[in-house]
Structures are given as structure tokens and as C-alpha cells.
Design a protein around this motif. Structure first.
Motif, PDB file in Angstrom:
ATOM      1  N   GLY A 253       8.142  -0.826  16.576  1.00 29.00           N
ATOM      2  CA  GLY A 253       9.298  -0.734  15.703  1.00 29.00           C
ATOM      3  C   GLY A 253      10.567  -1.079  16.459  1.00 29.00           C
ATOM      4  N   ASN A 254      11.703  -0.755  15.870  1.00 27.32           N
ATOM      5  CA  ASN A 254      12.997  -1.131  16.448  1.00 27.32           C
ATOM      6  C   ASN A 254      13.502  -0.092  17.439  1.00 27.32           C
ATOM      7  OD1 ASN A 254      13.054  -3.475  14.879  1.00 27.32           O
ATOM      8  ND2 ASN A 254      13.917  -2.355  13.150  1.00 27.32           N
TER       9      ASN A 254
ATOM     10  N   PHE B  92      -3.997   1.485  -3.099  1.00 27.96           N
ATOM     11  CA  PHE B  92      -4.110   0.142  -2.526  1.00 27.96           C
ATOM     12  C   PHE B  92      -4.236  -0.902  -3.625  1.00 27.96           C
ATOM     13  CE2 PHE B  92      -4.055   2.310   1.163  1.00 27.96           C
ATOM     14  CZ  PHE B  92      -5.244   2.762   1.702  1.00 27.96           C
TER      15      PHE B  92
ATOM     16  N   TYR C 278       2.653  11.688   1.510  1.00 32.98           N
ATOM     17  CA  TYR C 278       2.270  12.687   2.494  1.00 32.98           C
ATOM     18  C   TYR C 278       3.019  13.975   2.192  1.00 32.98           C
ATOM     19  CZ  TYR C 278      -0.192   9.521   5.726  1.00 32.98           C
ATOM     20  OH  TYR C 278      -1.089   8.654   6.303  1.00 32.98           O
TER      21      TYR C 278
ATOM     22  N   PHE D 280       1.658   5.476  -0.168  1.00 34.82           N
ATOM     23  CA  PHE D 280       1.148   6.768   0.279  1.00 34.82           C
ATOM     24  C   PHE D 280       2.142   7.862  -0.093  1.00 34.82           C
ATOM     25  CE2 PHE D 280      -1.961   4.984   3.348  1.00 34.82           C
ATOM     26  CZ  PHE D 280      -1.467   3.696   3.501  1.00 34.82           C
TER      27      PHE D 280
ATOM     28  N   SER E  14      -3.109  -1.931   7.511  1.00 31.29           N
ATOM     29  CA  SER E  14      -2.071  -1.436   6.607  1.00 31.29           C
ATOM     30  C   SER E  14      -2.597  -0.444   5.575  1.00 31.29           C
ATOM     31  CB  SER E  14      -1.403  -2.620   5.898  1.00 31.29           C
ATOM     32  OG  SER E  14      -2.364  -3.375   5.204  1.00 31.29           O
ATOM     33  N   GLN E  15      -3.906  -0.320   5.441  1.00 29.61           N
ATOM     34  CA  GLN E  15      -4.455   0.611   4.461  1.00 29.61           C
ATOM     35  C   GLN E  15      -5.058   1.856   5.096  1.00 29.61           C
ATOM     36  OE1 GLN E  15      -7.126  -1.596   1.943  1.00 29.61           O
ATOM     37  NE2 GLN E  15      -5.473  -2.705   0.940  1.00 29.61           N
ATOM     38  N   GLU E  16      -4.893   1.984   6.371  1.00 25.75           N
ATOM     39  CA  GLU E  16      -5.502   3.132   7.049  1.00 25.75           C
ATOM     40  C   GLU E  16      -4.771   4.420   6.762  1.00 25.75           C
ATOM     41  OE1 GLU E  16      -7.437   1.162  11.054  1.00 25.75           O
ATOM     42  OE2 GLU E  16      -5.897   2.691  11.224  1.00 25.75           O
ATOM     43  N   THR E  17      -5.526   5.498   6.628  1.00 19.28           N
ATOM     44  CA  THR E  17      -4.935   6.824   6.572  1.00 19.28           C
ATOM     45  C   THR E  17      -4.683   7.277   7.994  1.00 19.28           C
ATOM     46  OG1 THR E  17      -6.072   7.378   4.528  1.00 19.28           O
ATOM     47  CG2 THR E  17      -5.309   9.216   5.889  1.00 19.28           C
ATOM     48  N   GLN E  18      -3.513   7.788   8.241  1.00 19.75           N
ATOM     49  CA  GLN E  18      -3.180   8.311   9.560  1.00 19.75           C
ATOM     50  C   GLN E  18      -3.202   9.836   9.531  1.00 19.75           C
ATOM     51  OE1 GLN E  18       0.318   6.483  11.243  1.00 19.75           O
ATOM     52  NE2 GLN E  18      -0.406   4.440  10.778  1.00 19.75           N
TER      53      GLN E  18
ATOM     54  N   GLN F 279       2.463   1.458  18.204  1.00 22.30           N
ATOM     55  CA  GLN F 279       1.071   1.819  17.959  1.00 22.30           C
ATOM     56  C   GLN F 279       0.207   1.265  19.081  1.00 22.30           C
ATOM     57  OE1 GLN F 279      -1.608  -0.214  14.896  1.00 22.30           O
ATOM     58  NE2 GLN F 279      -1.117   1.713  13.849  1.00 22.30           N
TER      59      GLN F 279
ATOM     60  N   GLY G 186      -7.960   0.225  14.079  1.00 21.77           N
ATOM     61  CA  GLY G 186      -7.031  -0.786  14.548  1.00 21.77           C
ATOM     62  C   GLY G 186      -5.680  -0.808  13.876  1.00 21.77           C
ATOM     63  N   GLY G 187      -5.402   0.181  13.045  1.00 24.77           N
ATOM     64  CA  GLY G 187      -4.060   0.270  12.491  1.00 24.77           C
ATOM     65  C   GLY G 187      -3.787  -0.651  11.326  1.00 24.77           C
TER      66      GLY G 187
ATOM     67  N   PHE H 103      -1.967  13.234  11.402  1.00 26.14           N
ATOM     68  CA  PHE H 103      -0.830  13.594  12.231  1.00 26.14           C
ATOM     69  C   PHE H 103      -1.066  14.860  13.040  1.00 26.14           C
ATOM     70  CE2 PHE H 103       2.571  10.676  11.173  1.00 26.14           C
ATOM     71  CZ  PHE H 103       2.049  10.043  10.062  1.00 26.14           C
TER      72      PHE H 103
ATOM     73  N   THR I 125       3.188   0.546   3.321  1.00 26.67           N
ATOM     74  CA  THR I 125       2.914  -0.565   4.220  1.00 26.67           C
ATOM     75  C   THR I 125       2.722  -1.802   3.359  1.00 26.67           C
ATOM     76  OG1 THR I 125       0.507  -0.318   4.185  1.00 26.67           O
ATOM     77  CG2 THR I 125       1.707   0.920   5.871  1.00 26.67           C
TER      78      THR I 125
ATOM     79  N   PRO J 190      10.044   9.910   9.117  1.00 27.01           N
ATOM     80  CA  PRO J 190       9.602   9.374  10.407  1.00 27.01           C
ATOM     81  C   PRO J 190       9.945   7.892  10.563  1.00 27.01           C
ATOM     82  CG  PRO J 190       7.861  10.688   9.373  1.00 27.01           C
ATOM     83  CD  PRO J 190       8.937  10.496   8.345  1.00 27.01           C
TER      84      PRO J 190
ATOM     85  N   ASN K  86       0.877  -1.168   0.000  1.00 26.88           N
ATOM     86  CA  ASN K  86       0.000   0.000   0.000  1.00 26.88           C
ATOM     87  C   ASN K  86       0.910   1.213   0.000  1.00 26.88           C
ATOM     88  OD1 ASN K  86      -2.424  -1.706   0.627  1.00 26.88           O
ATOM     89  ND2 ASN K  86      -1.236  -2.035   2.494  1.00 26.88           N
TER      90      ASN K  86
ATOM     91  N   LEU L   3       1.877  16.989   8.921  1.00 31.03           N
ATOM     92  CA  LEU L   3       1.899  16.031   7.822  1.00 31.03           C
ATOM     93  C   LEU L   3       0.454  15.730   7.422  1.00 31.03           C
ATOM     94  CD1 LEU L   3       4.513  13.357   8.890  1.00 31.03           C
ATOM     95  CD2 LEU L   3       4.454  14.486   6.671  1.00 31.03           C
TER      96      LEU L   3
ATOM     97  N   TYR M 235       5.800   8.228  16.120  1.00 31.62           N
ATOM     98  CA  TYR M 235       6.950   8.206  15.220  1.00 31.62           C
ATOM     99  C   TYR M 235       8.026   9.145  15.758  1.00 31.62           C
ATOM    100  CZ  TYR M 235       3.795   6.117  11.796  1.00 31.62           C
ATOM    101  OH  TYR M 235       2.904   5.287  11.148  1.00 31.62           O
TER     102      TYR M 235
ATOM    103  N   ASN N  62       1.121  -6.524  10.043  1.00 34.73           N
ATOM    104  CA  ASN N  62       1.969  -5.344   9.902  1.00 34.73           C
ATOM    105  C   ASN N  62       1.235  -4.059  10.272  1.00 34.73           C
ATOM    106  OD1 ASN N  62       4.310  -3.867   8.949  1.00 34.73           O
ATOM    107  ND2 ASN N  62       2.969  -3.185   7.330  1.00 34.73           N
ATOM    108  N   ARG N  63       1.911  -3.231  11.018  1.00 37.30           N
ATOM    109  CA  ARG N  63       1.327  -1.961  11.439  1.00 37.30           C
ATOM    110  C   ARG N  63       2.146  -0.775  10.980  1.00 37.30           C
ATOM    111  NH1 ARG N  63      -2.606  -4.521  12.010  1.00 37.30           N
ATOM    112  NH2 ARG N  63      -3.331  -5.535  13.912  1.00 37.30           N
ATOM    113  N   LYS N  64       3.304  -1.039  10.358  1.00 41.12           N
ATOM    114  CA  LYS N  64       4.278   0.028  10.188  1.00 41.12           C
ATOM    115  C   LYS N  64       4.146   0.738   8.865  1.00 41.12           C
ATOM    116  CE  LYS N  64       8.165  -2.322  11.017  1.00 41.12           C
ATOM    117  NZ  LYS N  64       9.617  -2.490  11.322  1.00 41.12           N
TER     118      LYS N  64
ATOM    119  N   TRP O 283       8.895   4.934   5.783  1.00 39.65           N
ATOM    120  CA  TRP O 283       8.965   6.223   5.118  1.00 39.65           C
ATOM    121  C   TRP O 283      10.281   6.406   4.364  1.00 39.65           C
ATOM    122  CZ3 TRP O 283       5.141  10.129   6.123  1.00 39.65           C
ATOM    123  CH2 TRP O 283       4.186   9.757   7.074  1.00 39.65           C
TER     124      TRP O 283
ATOM    125  N   ASN P 186      -0.021  -2.448  19.866  1.00 45.70           N
ATOM    126  CA  ASN P 186      -0.530  -3.134  18.684  1.00 45.70           C
ATOM    127  C   ASN P 186       0.534  -3.232  17.607  1.00 45.70           C
ATOM    128  OD1 ASN P 186      -2.648  -4.307  17.222  1.00 45.70           O
ATOM    129  ND2 ASN P 186      -3.081  -2.395  16.169  1.00 45.70           N
TER     130      ASN P 186
ATOM    131  N   PHE Q 207       8.828   4.523  12.803  1.00 40.09           N
ATOM    132  CA  PHE Q 207       7.736   4.005  13.634  1.00 40.09           C
ATOM    133  C   PHE Q 207       8.267   3.538  14.978  1.00 40.09           C
ATOM    134  CE2 PHE Q 207       3.739   2.010  14.469  1.00 40.09           C
ATOM    135  CZ  PHE Q 207       3.967   0.733  14.961  1.00 40.09           C
TER     136      PHE Q 207
END
Lengths: 115, 115
Positions: free
Chosen positions: B58-59, A51, A36, A34, B100-104, B48, B97-98, B106, A94, B43, A32, A44, B35, A100-102, A105, B55, B45
Motif C-alpha cells: 500500500g501507500n 463475489f 467485517y 465484504f 481478491s476473493q480470499e477471506t482474511q 502482504q 496467495g492473497g 485477523f 477488493t 484499516p 468483491n 475482526l 494493516y 490487486n491484493r488490497k 475499508w 506480494n 493496507f
């Protein structure tokens, strides 16, 4: 590991020039995509996203992007830029693997449009 | 603007100290992502939260921790601050729920400087 590359770190254009910002990702599965944008002093915000379906995606403010799966690319374009397009542009990805949640970028491209 | 707010806007701390950053999500959103954006970078991650549970992560080391409250606002806590923690910390909210196709959406970020 999944990564995103934006080839142009700084771009300077005159108003009415055409814009193309490159974005390549490294992931072999379904992604997916994006774009921004961050205008000076603002949050942002989402420009456009892809998708599935038509690989040519239209976003806000006259921007569009084309997904080319064979090239792992999702380049951003605008036929004629305006001074108000001066901003930082980020490509993000993503994937649909597992839970996967990440958002991954790119480093961003700083665009300056001269009036 | 997105309706996502963050506080404080700026913060200066010294090495070894602890810091708490706060985020109020957009009305109706139940998912918050954090982020870290270092200067000149995209950014990264951190983690979440969805309905008060972590949920995805990242590292980042365990000294980065978080909370989400019943009203879906969130905190990011960083213990034993290091110089490299100096960055812009972004909060993003989303609904669903986060996936992979959700718009976030900021917030404006909190700029942290560690001396």
C-alpha cells in the motif's frame, strides 16, 4: 482511486429494531464485497461476502447484505437486532483488476444496541 | 478466535526509535497481510507476504518493512518512528496467495503509541 463510504458512523438502536448500515464503493469494474465485524475486545471477523451470483447474501448471526450494482452499494441488514450485536462494523472491497491484493475499508460504523 | 496471534499487545516508543511487531498466522495459511488502523479509521493496507515474498504494498513509506519466515509467521518493522505511526497494527492470514476473493483472518492487533 478506489474508496468505500459508510454513511453512518454511530448508530444506536433498541433491541428488536431493524438495522440497515449503508456502504457505497467507488469502482467501475468487478468488485468483491465484504462486511467485517469487531465485537468489543475481539478480533475482526468476517460477517459475509459477495463475489458473484445472487446479490442477496446471507451471513452469520442473521445478517444479510444486498449488492445493488447500479447504486454501487452493499448495505448490511438485520431484521431484529440483539444487545449482542453491539460492535464496530466495517465494509471492505477488493477488485479483480490485475494483481490487486488490497482490501479497501470504510471508516466503520459503531453500533450500540440498548437492551 | 481465529488462531492468528500477535505480539506484543501494547507498545510505547519514542520518536525516532524502531519497532518490530510479530504475527503468527493461522495453521495452514501461507499469506500474511498487515494493516494500520488509526483511531476512528478503517484499516489501511501496508503490505502482504506470500511464501516469504512481498506480494503487494500500500501507500506506506519504505521505513515500513516486513519479513515472512518459512513457517509463514511474519514481522512488521517500522524505522524512524513518527507520532502519526501511533495506531493499532493488524495482521491477517489467509490461504492462497492473497487473491481478491480470499477471506482474511485477523489477529487481535498490536497497539503502538509513539511519544
Amino acid at each position: 482511486a478506489q474508496s468505500v463510504s459508510q454513511h453512518n458512523h454511530h448508530v444506536i438502536l433498541s433491541e428488536a429494531a431493524s438495522l440497515e448500515l449503508g456502504c457505497n464503493y467507488s469502482y467501475g469494474g468487478t468488485v468483491n464485497l465484504f462486511w467485517y465485524v469487531q465485537y468489543p475486545g475481539q478480533h475482526l471477523q468476517l460477517l459475509l461476502k459477495y463475489f458473484s451470483g445472487d446479490p442477496l447474501v446471507k451471513g452469520i448471526k442473521g445478517f444479510e447484505a444486498e449488492f445493488i450494482k447500479s447504486k454501487f452499494s452493499f448495505n448490511l441488514r438485520k431484521p431484529s437486532v440483539q444487545w449482542s450485536d453491539t460492535a464496530e462494523y466495517f465494509c471492505a472491497v477488493t477488485n479483480n483488476a490485475g494483481n490487486n491484493r488490497k482490501l479497501i475499508w470504510g471508516l466503520g460504523t459503531s453500533l450500540a444496541v440498548n437492551p | 478466535e481465529t488462531g492468528v496471534t500477535q505480539s506484543p499487545t501494547h507498545l510505547i516508543k519514542t520518536r525516532g526509535q524502531q519497532v518490530t511487531l510479530r504475527c503468527s498466522s493461522q495453521s495452514g495459511h501461507n499469506t500474511v497481510s498487515w494493516y494500520q488502523q488509526a483511531l476512528g479509521q478503517g484499516p489501511q493496507f501496508i503490505f502482504q507476504y506470500y511464501r516469504e515474498e512481498e506480494n503487494g504494498r500500500g501507500n506506506f513509506p519504505p521505513r515500513f518493512s516486513g519479513l515472512q519466515f518459512p513457517n509463514y509467521s511474519s514481522e512488521l518493522n517500522v524505522n524512524a518512528l513518527e507520532l502519526d505511526d501511533s495506531a493499532l497494527y493488524l495482521c491477517a492470514s489467509s490461504l492462497g496467495g492473497g487473491g481478491s476473493q480470499e477471506t482474511q483472518y485477523f489477529g487481535p492487533g498490536t497497539r503502538l503509541l509513539v511519544l
